[in-house]
Design an enzyme around this catalytic site. Sequence first.
Site, mmCIF file in Angstrom:
data_model
loop_
_atom_site.group_PDB
_atom_site.id
_atom_site.type_symbol
_atom_site.label_atom_id
_atom_site.label_comp_id
_atom_site.label_asym_id
_atom_site.label_seq_id
_atom_site.Cartn_x
_atom_site.Cartn_y
_atom_site.Cartn_z
ATOM 1 N N ARG A 81 0.845 -1.190 0.000
ATOM 2 C CA ARG A 81 0.000 0.000 0.000
ATOM 3 C C ARG A 81 0.885 1.246 0.000
ATOM 4 N NH1 ARG A 81 -1.771 0.789 4.330
ATOM 5 N NH2 ARG A 81 -1.192 -1.064 5.502
ATOM 6 N N TYR A 209 -1.703 -3.297 -6.683
ATOM 7 C CA TYR A 209 -1.515 -3.960 -5.387
ATOM 8 C C TYR A 209 -2.829 -4.027 -4.582
ATOM 9 C CZ TYR A 209 -0.387 -5.105 -0.690
ATOM 10 O OH TYR A 209 -0.417 -5.713 0.531
ATOM 11 N N GLY A 210 -3.032 -5.125 -3.882
ATOM 12 C CA GLY A 210 -4.251 -5.414 -3.116
ATOM 13 C C GLY A 210 -4.936 -4.223 -2.475
ATOM 14 N N SER A 260 -0.983 -3.605 10.446
ATOM 15 C CA SER A 260 -0.746 -4.580 9.382
ATOM 16 C C SER A 260 0.469 -5.458 9.696
ATOM 17 C CB SER A 260 -0.494 -3.853 8.073
ATOM 18 O OG SER A 260 -1.551 -2.961 7.835
ATOM 19 N N LYS A 264 -2.510 -10.796 12.649
ATOM 20 C CA LYS A 264 -3.974 -10.849 12.827
ATOM 21 C C LYS A 264 -4.531 -12.161 12.279
ATOM 22 C CE LYS A 264 -6.478 -7.267 11.489
ATOM 23 N NZ LYS A 264 -5.733 -6.317 10.659
ATOM 24 N N ASP A 287 -9.591 -9.433 9.226
ATOM 25 C CA ASP A 287 -9.059 -8.090 8.935
ATOM 26 C C ASP A 287 -10.024 -6.946 9.217
ATOM 27 O OD1 ASP A 287 -6.797 -6.585 7.987
ATOM 28 O OD2 ASP A 287 -7.868 -6.198 6.122
ATOM 29 N N ASN A 376 6.199 -8.766 1.775
ATOM 30 C CA ASN A 376 4.755 -8.501 1.803
ATOM 31 C C ASN A 376 4.028 -9.369 0.763
ATOM 32 O OD1 ASN A 376 2.419 -7.139 2.755
ATOM 33 N ND2 ASN A 376 2.491 -5.723 1.021
ATOM 34 N N ARG A 378 1.639 -12.314 -0.597
ATOM 35 C CA ARG A 378 0.307 -12.572 -0.045
ATOM 36 C C ARG A 378 -0.334 -13.810 -0.643
ATOM 37 N NH1 ARG A 378 -1.931 -8.437 3.591
ATOM 38 N NH2 ARG A 378 -0.334 -6.822 3.627
HETATM 39 C C1 OXD Z 1 -3.097 -4.493 5.610
HETATM 40 C C2 OXD Z 1 -3.782 -5.601 4.928
HETATM 41 O O1 OXD Z 1 -2.119 -3.957 5.083
HETATM 42 O O2 OXD Z 1 -4.718 -6.152 5.530
HETATM 43 O O3 OXD Z 1 -3.531 -4.134 6.716
HETATM 44 O O4 OXD Z 1 -3.442 -5.922 3.786
HETATM 45 MN MN MN Z 2 -5.273 -5.151 7.320
#
Ligand code: OXD
Ligand code: MN
Length: 593
Positions: A81, A209-210, A260, A264, A287, A376, A378
């Site tokens: 991000r 990116y996500g 992040s 979690k 999340d 990072n 995923r």
């Molecule tokens: C974050 C995610 O960056 O959930 O928090 O991808």
């Molecule tokens: Mn998150």
Amino acid sequence: MADVSANVTIDSIMGRNGLEKWIDACVQLTKPAKIRWCTGSKEESNEFISEMLASGELVQLNPETYPNCYLHRSNPNDVARTEKVTFICTPTRDGAGPTNNWMSPENAAENVLPLFKNAMNGRTMYIIPYLMGAPDSPFAIAGVEITDSLYVVENMRIMTRIGNTALEHIRRTGKFSPGLHSLGDVNPDKRFIMHFPEDRAVWSIGSGYGGNALLGKKCLALRIGSNIGRNDGWMAEHMLILGMEDPQGNITYMAAAFPSACGKTNLAMLIPPEIQKNYKIWTVGDDIAWMRIGEDGRLWATNPEAGFFGVAPGTSYDTNPNAMDTSHSNSIFTNVALTQKNEPWWEGMTPTPPDGLIDWQNRPWNPENGPAAHPNSRFTAPTSQCPNLSPHYNDPKGVPISAIIFGGRRAHVAPLVYQSLSWNHGVYVGASVGSETTAAAEGKVGMVRRDPMAMLPFCGYNMADYFGHWVEMGKNIPNPPKIFHVNWFRKSADGKFLWPGFGENIRVLRWIAERANGRGEAVATPIGYMPANGALDLTGLQISDEAMAELTSIHKDEWLAETEDTGVFLNQFGDRLPAEIRAEFAAQKQRLS
Ligand code: OXD
Ligand code: MN
């Protein structure tokens, strides 16, 4: 507005004139070669995946061991991000507050909208109707994402409920969040993630990116969602949701906020060690939590997502077997390494890397080039495949929350667990969350930054007002959850983790559940209630008395410095900071000195 196109008005591009006019405006602006509505069908998914396999955008993983799983390698400049180009576009700067980047809607129309001009030339425009929340939930919110990325389409298919269900919801309610996304030329200098809370609109350009491109997640469910929640009296939070079942079969639901990449997903899917096997964790979400006051006066939480977008490195059959099983089929892996058997691999998956790895940039892996998988990297995996998924995951009304947990990644200062003295003190505890930065966002890794309620990058309005909303919610919830803080990451003087973490965290969750249910022994300290001696069940755990003493110690000098630092952070909100938070800060300082 700049000269984007004669037919594109600001009203239409913001979706104010309805879905059809908005789509027309996006077409006029971006000039795609083709337009494709996504229905959500399996056939459509097969077709898109075949297309991406042919173009090289996806690589098929071993169909025997990872059926229907694919690897995607993103542009190396586009792997996290990008908070510095993420904007909240409220009419005034104060609306966004000092912790968000702000741009006026006029300025955005003038300077960012033109980047979309002809952006889809020669490309297909995909129109994805999607729903955040269970289809029959009165709280579900619909969006439509327009994108020119098939990778985005296939990730949205996993992460949200896409297609006709969502379209029906939009036709019925007349409401949707318009989200326009284009890869543009994936140029970091022309990358912008723009949010317009008044119109529920999002524009995202220059990134695949996500968190930047899957607009249902951070953009709608959190940044826009937090605005809707404030206006309508509910909470959109960056929280996992889990249920802990005790040996008598009672389930205590908890929601937990961590910045992040603080584990979690691991906590949400925890499997207790053998000796604690008579406790069980049910996963509701990993999340995002949307929380509302129920008719019974408790706070009820739903997970608006349909998939997990989990951090891969560190995930293994030791640390999180449920995540491993969840992502073993029908999943997309992004920026992981590839083994000779065509299977995904990342640091921490196995104790030693297999021979002959191809790294995330499609090169034979050479450790001199850094890790094989991007830190990072995923997995995008369907929630429905989670082995310990709660039967209430799809429940339209959600689950009743008894405990809210905040946490950060802190090598020092924060003890293993403490409970706030009251709701407002809990809001202060949440507001003071600090954590060492990770690879989930661009920037230096390992610095402590204040990340209130883990919402710093995701709160879509002035954070002072967000604290005020928490205080307000506390007044309105007749039977509010108890609030806690945990830290799994405390280190000894020689830099070793003091607490084993992972499955052993069940021991801490048990104390939290006991406290939330009015039991559990505690002692009052200046920062809150801590477990009394013997209140944490440590049976069978190999941990020294010194380590336990350090984990549960509060060093006054450190805590005074911590409180001062929180004060500096809170001061930036000036008069807008709620009096209740100011009072909690003063009281905490008083208790410490
Ligand atoms: C974050 C995610 O960056 O959930 O928090 O991808
Ligand atoms: Mn998150």
